[in-house]
Design a protein around this motif. Sequence first.
Motif, PDB file in Angstrom:
ATOM      1  N   VAL A 216       1.258  -1.233  -0.047  1.00 32.93           N
ATOM      2  CA  VAL A 216      -0.186  -0.140  -0.227  1.00 32.93           C
ATOM      3  C   VAL A 216       0.512   1.163   0.007  1.00 32.93           C
ATOM      4  O   VAL A 216       1.732   1.329   1.126  1.00 32.93           O
ATOM      5  N   PRO A 217       0.653   2.297  -0.906  1.00 31.72           N
ATOM      6  CA  PRO A 217       1.381   3.233  -0.982  1.00 31.72           C
ATOM      7  C   PRO A 217       1.353   4.374   0.227  1.00 31.72           C
ATOM      8  O   PRO A 217       1.035   4.519   0.421  1.00 31.72           O
ATOM      9  N   LEU A 218       2.960   4.777   0.778  1.00 35.64           N
ATOM     10  CA  LEU A 218       2.873   5.952   1.206  1.00 35.64           C
ATOM     11  C   LEU A 218       3.627   6.957   0.807  1.00 35.64           C
ATOM     12  O   LEU A 218       4.253   6.625  -0.291  1.00 35.64           O
ATOM     13  N   PRO A 219       3.935   8.061   1.167  1.00 36.49           N
ATOM     14  CA  PRO A 219       4.469   9.042   0.237  1.00 36.49           C
ATOM     15  C   PRO A 219       6.222   9.050  -0.056  1.00 36.49           C
ATOM     16  O   PRO A 219       6.605   8.336   0.550  1.00 36.49           O
ATOM     17  N   GLY A 220       5.851   9.403  -1.381  1.00 40.49           N
ATOM     18  CA  GLY A 220       7.541   9.231  -1.448  1.00 40.49           C
ATOM     19  C   GLY A 220       7.555   7.906  -2.046  1.00 40.49           C
ATOM     20  O   GLY A 220       6.436   7.098  -3.097  1.00 40.49           O
ATOM     21  N   ARG A 221       8.719   7.136  -2.635  1.00 37.74           N
ATOM     22  CA  ARG A 221       9.471   6.118  -2.694  1.00 37.74           C
ATOM     23  C   ARG A 221       9.189   4.824  -1.734  1.00 37.74           C
ATOM     24  O   ARG A 221       9.952   3.689  -1.450  1.00 37.74           O
ATOM     25  N   GLN A 222       7.941   4.828  -1.271  1.00 37.38           N
ATOM     26  CA  GLN A 222       7.602   4.074  -0.306  1.00 37.38           C
ATOM     27  C   GLN A 222       6.137   3.301  -0.162  1.00 37.38           C
ATOM     28  O   GLN A 222       5.313   3.990  -0.637  1.00 37.38           O
ATOM     29  N   SER A 223       6.137   1.795   0.657  1.00 40.38           N
ATOM     30  CA  SER A 223       4.821   1.401   1.022  1.00 40.38           C
ATOM     31  C   SER A 223       4.626   0.585   1.841  1.00 40.38           C
ATOM     32  O   SER A 223       5.947   0.254   2.557  1.00 40.38           O
TER      33      SER A 223
END
Length: 400
Positions: A216-223
């Motif tokens: 599941v996406p988080l801000p930037g290139r993080q999940s």
Amino acid sequence: MARAKKEITCDAVVVGGGPSGRITALALAKTGVKTALVAPLDAPQDARTTALWKKSIDLLKDLGIWDDILPTAEPLKTMRMIDGSKRLIRSPETLFESAELGVEEFGYNIINAELNNVLAAACSAEENLTCVDDFAENAAFSEEKAVITTKPGTTVSADLAVAADGRNSLLRTSAGIEVKRWSYPQTALVLNLEHTLPHRGISTEFHTPTGPFTLVPLPGRQSSLVCVETAETAGRLKTMDKTLLARELEDRARSILGKFTVISEPQTFPLSGMTAQSVISDRLALIGETAHVFPPVGAQGLNLSMRDIADLISAVAAAQAKGLDIGSPEALRTFEHKRMADIRSRTNAVDILNRSLLTDFLPVQAARSAGMYLAGKIGPFRRLLMREGMAPGTGFQLRP
């Protein structure tokens, strides 16, 4: 030095310092109800994440705190379902896109610690809310009052008590409300990742023989990742070297987000379910995980709790309009009437979906595959599912 004992009298007392408890306390206070919150002042620093859907976000907007949450939240624009099993009958890959409903996103994903920090600050700043920096130790309920006693001996008396103190609730047990519990042969591994490719607002859920594997996406290139496995495999993954763990998770994700780096401590949680036989008793209302627990499928947990809160606030307002006190039997029956059907239907739906991933029974596999096929090919059916996911109970009402 021992803290002096205090006696606090208010209209409502909320017990529990998680998101459900803090949001309930804030919502009651902002509607003019003199409220106390019994919970540690420090917000829980929880690295797990929560996906918030439309109705939940609307409630946070009404409370005036969504703008404080938004900078650390990531919009979810597309839901991708992939059958990651090797079974005889497999589901086709299916995409659900928010643009098809004429909205920019289905909801937002946020790290729980960030959400908790905003909620703690808002509660501390609310003039109509007294924050009691303690854990509850005893709870007593009568036809006239609810009385909560903290460990240092502070007592809080109120017309209404709200139990938001979790699945092993002191308040629910003290009121004698029975629960139904069950378990699953699964354990969830939870952590956060950095990746080299952009997620583009796409949440991807692989359906595997042991359960969902969800990015599941988080801000930037993080999940954030929830990987549901057997207890043995989840335990092995949790103790792996982080570089090796990242490599294995990347392989499981088919490298759709490039190279992985683990950026939080892996946590494991055995999966179980629970429902309370009633969500009310004398001067008491249950919300959140005091009333319902189920596996992390479809991000329904906190969103169902937010509907508990919204219906509780509605019942309180209706009681006030009639000149009743907010903990009266009529007010509580109104709340229970609103909640029980929603709780039962969501719990049953999540249970059936989760068990359908585990079974090798061909008719069940065929039914699940047929459902995903229809969702992918038939626009009206797909849009109904999307509307129902964003705002339960409105699937046949909202029109893009």
